[in-house]
Design a protein around this motif. Structure first.
Motif, PDB file in Angstrom:
ATOM      1  N   SER A   1       0.778  -1.154   0.083  1.00  0.00           N
ATOM      2  CA  SER A   1      -0.082   0.121  -0.094  1.00  0.00           C
ATOM      3  C   SER A   1       0.869   1.155  -0.042  1.00  0.00           C
ATOM      4  O   SER A   1       0.744   2.145  -0.809  1.00  0.00           O
ATOM      5  CB  SER A   1      -0.864  -0.066   0.975  1.00  0.00           C
ATOM      6  OG  SER A   1      -1.881  -1.053   1.155  1.00  0.00           O
ATOM      7  N   ILE A   2       1.933   1.373   0.716  1.00  0.00           N
ATOM      8  CA  ILE A   2       2.812   2.476   1.078  1.00  0.00           C
ATOM      9  C   ILE A   2       3.418   2.674  -0.586  1.00  0.00           C
ATOM     10  O   ILE A   2       3.644   3.737  -0.830  1.00  0.00           O
ATOM     11  CB  ILE A   2       3.328   2.317   2.030  1.00  0.00           C
ATOM     12  CG1 ILE A   2       2.921   2.387   3.421  1.00  0.00           C
ATOM     13  CG2 ILE A   2       4.858   3.426   2.002  1.00  0.00           C
ATOM     14  CD1 ILE A   2       3.507   2.109   4.768  1.00  0.00           C
ATOM     15  N   SER A   3       3.994   1.588  -0.973  1.00  0.00           N
ATOM     16  CA  SER A   3       4.748   1.780  -2.333  1.00  0.00           C
ATOM     17  C   SER A   3       3.704   2.062  -3.433  1.00  0.00           C
ATOM     18  O   SER A   3       4.352   2.914  -4.161  1.00  0.00           O
ATOM     19  CB  SER A   3       5.250   0.156  -2.614  1.00  0.00           C
ATOM     20  OG  SER A   3       6.095  -0.316  -1.765  1.00  0.00           O
ATOM     21  N   ILE A   4       2.584   1.672  -3.351  1.00  0.00           N
ATOM     22  CA  ILE A   4       1.594   2.145  -4.572  1.00  0.00           C
ATOM     23  C   ILE A   4       1.447   3.796  -4.243  1.00  0.00           C
ATOM     24  O   ILE A   4       1.358   4.571  -5.397  1.00  0.00           O
ATOM     25  CB  ILE A   4       0.392   1.291  -4.398  1.00  0.00           C
ATOM     26  CG1 ILE A   4       0.477  -0.138  -4.791  1.00  0.00           C
ATOM     27  CG2 ILE A   4      -0.702   2.013  -5.099  1.00  0.00           C
ATOM     28  CD1 ILE A   4      -0.752  -0.881  -4.663  1.00  0.00           C
ATOM     29  N   ILE A   5       1.237   3.987  -2.858  1.00  0.00           N
ATOM     30  CA  ILE A   5       1.080   5.746  -2.759  1.00  0.00           C
ATOM     31  C   ILE A   5       2.277   6.415  -3.257  1.00  0.00           C
ATOM     32  O   ILE A   5       2.198   7.442  -3.961  1.00  0.00           O
ATOM     33  CB  ILE A   5       0.676   5.809  -1.294  1.00  0.00           C
ATOM     34  CG1 ILE A   5      -0.689   5.312  -0.831  1.00  0.00           C
ATOM     35  CG2 ILE A   5       0.577   7.355  -1.069  1.00  0.00           C
ATOM     36  CD1 ILE A   5      -1.000   5.069   0.436  1.00  0.00           C
ATOM     37  N   ILE A   6       3.374   6.020  -2.886  1.00  0.00           N
ATOM     38  CA  ILE A   6       4.573   6.532  -3.409  1.00  0.00           C
ATOM     39  C   ILE A   6       4.743   6.632  -4.825  1.00  0.00           C
ATOM     40  O   ILE A   6       5.048   7.632  -5.518  1.00  0.00           O
ATOM     41  CB  ILE A   6       5.705   6.098  -2.651  1.00  0.00           C
ATOM     42  CG1 ILE A   6       5.969   6.239  -1.044  1.00  0.00           C
ATOM     43  CG2 ILE A   6       7.057   6.510  -3.142  1.00  0.00           C
ATOM     44  CD1 ILE A   6       7.041   5.488  -0.323  1.00  0.00           C
ATOM     45  N   ILE A   7       4.547   5.452  -5.573  1.00  0.00           N
ATOM     46  CA  ILE A   7       4.794   5.444  -7.111  1.00  0.00           C
ATOM     47  C   ILE A   7       3.633   6.346  -7.688  1.00  0.00           C
ATOM     48  O   ILE A   7       4.021   6.802  -8.433  1.00  0.00           O
ATOM     49  CB  ILE A   7       4.615   3.974  -7.323  1.00  0.00           C
ATOM     50  CG1 ILE A   7       5.734   3.159  -7.095  1.00  0.00           C
ATOM     51  CG2 ILE A   7       4.243   4.021  -8.986  1.00  0.00           C
ATOM     52  CD1 ILE A   7       5.561   1.667  -7.265  1.00  0.00           C
ATOM     53  N   LEU A   8       2.317   6.199  -7.060  1.00  0.00           N
ATOM     54  CA  LEU A   8       1.249   7.194  -7.885  1.00  0.00           C
ATOM     55  C   LEU A   8       1.584   8.457  -7.633  1.00  0.00           C
ATOM     56  O   LEU A   8       1.522   9.516  -8.583  1.00  0.00           O
ATOM     57  CB  LEU A   8       0.002   6.931  -7.073  1.00  0.00           C
ATOM     58  CG  LEU A   8      -0.551   5.452  -7.603  1.00  0.00           C
ATOM     59  CD1 LEU A   8      -1.708   5.223  -7.119  1.00  0.00           C
ATOM     60  CD2 LEU A   8      -0.796   5.419  -9.171  1.00  0.00           C
ATOM     61  N   GLY A   9       2.043   8.957  -6.370  1.00  0.00           N
ATOM     62  CA  GLY A   9       2.506  10.368  -5.971  1.00  0.00           C
ATOM     63  C   GLY A   9       3.432  11.060  -6.959  1.00  0.00           C
ATOM     64  O   GLY A   9       3.636  11.913  -7.458  1.00  0.00           O
ATOM     65  N   ALA A  10       4.705  10.146  -7.039  1.00  0.00           N
ATOM     66  CA  ALA A  10       5.696  10.352  -7.992  1.00  0.00           C
ATOM     67  C   ALA A  10       5.321  10.472  -9.663  1.00  0.00           C
ATOM     68  O   ALA A  10       5.518  11.237 -10.277  1.00  0.00           O
ATOM     69  CB  ALA A  10       6.611   9.280  -7.867  1.00  0.00           C
ATOM     70  N   ALA A  11       4.137   9.669  -9.940  1.00  0.00           N
ATOM     71  CA  ALA A  11       3.884   9.546 -11.215  1.00  0.00           C
ATOM     72  C   ALA A  11       2.889  10.980 -11.596  1.00  0.00           C
ATOM     73  O   ALA A  11       3.188  11.447 -12.595  1.00  0.00           O
ATOM     74  CB  ALA A  11       3.245   8.724 -11.410  1.00  0.00           C
ATOM     75  N   VAL A  12       2.230  11.340 -10.584  1.00  0.00           N
ATOM     76  CA  VAL A  12       1.211  12.383 -10.838  1.00  0.00           C
ATOM     77  C   VAL A  12       2.334  13.715 -10.879  1.00  0.00           C
ATOM     78  O   VAL A  12       1.938  14.816 -11.608  1.00  0.00           O
ATOM     79  CB  VAL A  12       0.411  12.528  -9.540  1.00  0.00           C
ATOM     80  CG1 VAL A  12      -0.342  13.978  -9.531  1.00  0.00           C
ATOM     81  CG2 VAL A  12      -0.509  11.392  -9.733  1.00  0.00           C
ATOM     82  N   TYR A  13       3.376  13.941 -10.142  1.00  0.00           N
ATOM     83  CA  TYR A  13       4.277  15.233 -10.093  1.00  0.00           C
ATOM     84  C   TYR A  13       5.306  14.903 -10.894  1.00  0.00           C
ATOM     85  O   TYR A  13       6.233  15.906 -10.967  1.00  0.00           O
ATOM     86  CB  TYR A  13       4.495  15.523  -8.937  1.00  0.00           C
ATOM     87  CG  TYR A  13       3.253  16.087  -7.936  1.00  0.00           C
ATOM     88  CD1 TYR A  13       2.957  17.233  -8.077  1.00  0.00           C
ATOM     89  CD2 TYR A  13       2.826  15.296  -6.949  1.00  0.00           C
ATOM     90  CE1 TYR A  13       1.869  17.705  -7.549  1.00  0.00           C
ATOM     91  CE2 TYR A  13       1.717  15.521  -6.432  1.00  0.00           C
ATOM     92  CZ  TYR A  13       1.159  17.155  -6.486  1.00  0.00           C
ATOM     93  OH  TYR A  13       0.191  17.377  -5.653  1.00  0.00           O
TER      94      TYR A  13
END
Length: 93
Positions: free
Chosen positions: A18-30
């Motif tokens: 879950s934490i990995s998905i949040i970090i990856i999505l956050g990085a992808a968005v910005y």
């Protein structure tokens, strides 16, 4: 009631995923903003602002207008924002 070791491992794995998905999505968005240019007031708040280049300006950061370090007046008091700029400059230049 005690959970079994495998149950605890499964819970840890779910949290890690879950934490990995949040970090990856956050990085992808910005990610597209990394190479972006400064907009509107960014040059005065960041590029030309002497206060964010040296921690000795901390009293001014905590008491003055957000643009005071660049000789501008914006009418905003945002010390936390200026502190983050100062920390970013110290870390990344």
């Amino acid at each position: 009631m005690h959970r079994s070791q495998s149950g605890l491992n499964e819970l840890k794995n779910r949290r890690l995923i879950s934490i990995s998905i949040i970090i990856i999505l956050g990085a992808a968005v910005y990610a597209n903003a990394i190479g972006g240019e400064f907009l509107w007031d960014d040059e005065y708040l960041i590029k030309f602002n002497a206060y964010i280049r040296n921690i000795s300006y901390l009293p001014q950061i905590l008491t003055q207008d957000i643009g005071a370090g660049s000789g501008r007046v914006f009418g905003f008091y945002r010390p936390v924002q200026m502190l983050t700029y100062c920390i970013d400059h110290a870390l990344w230049g």
